[in-house]
Design a protein around this motif. Structure first.
Motif, mmCIF file in Angstrom:
data_model
loop_
_atom_site.group_PDB
_atom_site.id
_atom_site.type_symbol
_atom_site.label_atom_id
_atom_site.label_comp_id
_atom_site.label_asym_id
_atom_site.label_seq_id
_atom_site.Cartn_x
_atom_site.Cartn_y
_atom_site.Cartn_z
ATOM 1 N N VAL A 21 0.840 -1.209 0.000
ATOM 2 C CA VAL A 21 0.000 0.000 0.000
ATOM 3 C C VAL A 21 0.870 1.252 0.000
ATOM 4 C CG1 VAL A 21 -1.619 1.346 1.373
ATOM 5 C CG2 VAL A 21 -1.996 -1.098 1.064
ATOM 6 N N LYS A 22 1.935 1.256 0.787
ATOM 7 C CA LYS A 22 2.771 2.452 0.903
ATOM 8 C C LYS A 22 3.742 2.605 -0.265
ATOM 9 C CE LYS A 22 5.768 4.974 4.086
ATOM 10 N NZ LYS A 22 6.759 5.344 3.066
ATOM 11 N N ASN A 23 4.278 1.492 -0.758
ATOM 12 C CA ASN A 23 5.339 1.575 -1.762
ATOM 13 C C ASN A 23 4.935 1.054 -3.137
ATOM 14 O OD1 ASN A 23 7.701 2.314 0.179
ATOM 15 N ND2 ASN A 23 6.796 0.496 1.114
ATOM 16 N N GLY A 24 3.793 0.373 -3.226
ATOM 17 C CA GLY A 24 3.408 -0.208 -4.505
ATOM 18 C C GLY A 24 4.387 -1.281 -4.935
ATOM 19 N N ALA A 25 4.723 -1.298 -6.205
ATOM 20 C CA ALA A 25 5.679 -2.277 -6.724
ATOM 21 C C ALA A 25 7.078 -2.052 -6.159
ATOM 22 C CB ALA A 25 5.718 -2.222 -8.246
#
Length: 267
Positions: free
Chosen positions: A159-163
């Motif tokens: 959620v915070k960093n994505g990929a």
């Protein structure tokens, strides 16, 4: 002189074990019987909804946490009571741990981590009471706690960093030919986390209680020489009090480390 006394005591214990060896099954030592899950209201069949001794002692751990953190600190006195002092000490200790390990971003997860620590430490200490049941000695309990941590930090990471969270598995500082191999190793170690996280807590708690039970069996079997294992029981019990806190601390600080990786995945 100390070694002579030690070996003399050991020899006496061995001789007493032969002379006063139990002839009846009532004195047989069964250290693992204390971990048997039993229904609270009789019967042998256990379903997912059956109240058991595990249910009871987990509920008592929750009540103990509520009594300490809510009731014990409800007066908010300038001169704190003992319960309020312990509650404030626990609050400050865990808050500092989260802030130091996970960083400022991790402080928002402080209530969850505080809840984990208090539940585990209370369950561990309640399990040291005579005739009690130690819920954290069961892998079923610790595995659920570890799985919750695993899924929480994984979801937070994506959620915070994505990929970009996948950067946790890519060691950019290593030589390029080694990076795919290290990525596989990092991936395996990541999914092993909940296994080691849960087994460490359950294994240490179970081992200590089993040792206490074995020495207690020796005390019953040695008759006049029962004072020898009683000394050992006292020492092991003191160690178990320390282990009860240390294992809760280790579980909590590892949670903070995993949370830090989720919030800041780059190597």
């Amino acid at each position: 002189m100390g070694k002579i006394f030690f070996y003399a005591a050991l020899a006496l214990a061995l001789v007493a074990g032969v002379v006063f060896a139990p002839e009846h099954a009532a004195l047989a030592i069964h250290p693992m019987d204390q971990f048997i899950v039993t229904p609270l209201f009789g019967g042998d069949h256990i379903s997912w909804y059956t109240p058991t001794n595990v249910t009871l002692w987990m509920g008592l751990a929750v009540v103990a946490v509520f009594a300490l953190l809510v009731l014990g600190s409800s007066r908010r006195a300038i001169v704190p009571s003992r319960a309020q002092s312990v509650a404030e000490l626990a609050y400050g200790f865990i808050y500092k741990m989260v802030e130091d390990v996970a960083g400022k971003d991790g402080v928002k997860f402080f209530p969850y981590i505080m809840t984990l620590f208090m539940f585990i430490v209370m369950a561990n200490f309640l399990g040291l009471l005579p005739m009690s049941f130690t819920t954290t000695s069961h892998i079923a309990v610790t595995a659920v706690l570890a799985a919750l941590v695993f899924f929480t930090v994984t979801i937070v990471g994506f959620v915070k960093n994505g990929a970009g969270f996948l950067g946790l598995f890519w060691v950019s500082s290593a030589p390029l030919p080694l990076r795919p191999i290290l990525a596989i190793i990092e991936l395996i170690s990541y999914f092993v986390r909940p296994v080691s996280h849960s087994i460490r807590l359950a294994g240490n708690v179970m081992a200590g209680h089993a040792v206490l039970k074995v020495f207690a069996g020796f005390a019953a079997a040695l008759g006049a020489f029962s004072f020898l294992p009683i000394f050992a029981i006292t020492a092991v019990y003191a160690l178990e009090v320390l282990v009860a806190f240390i294992q809760a601390y280790v579980f909590t600080i590892l949670t903070c480390v995993y949370l830090k990786d989720a919030l800041h995945p780059s190597h």
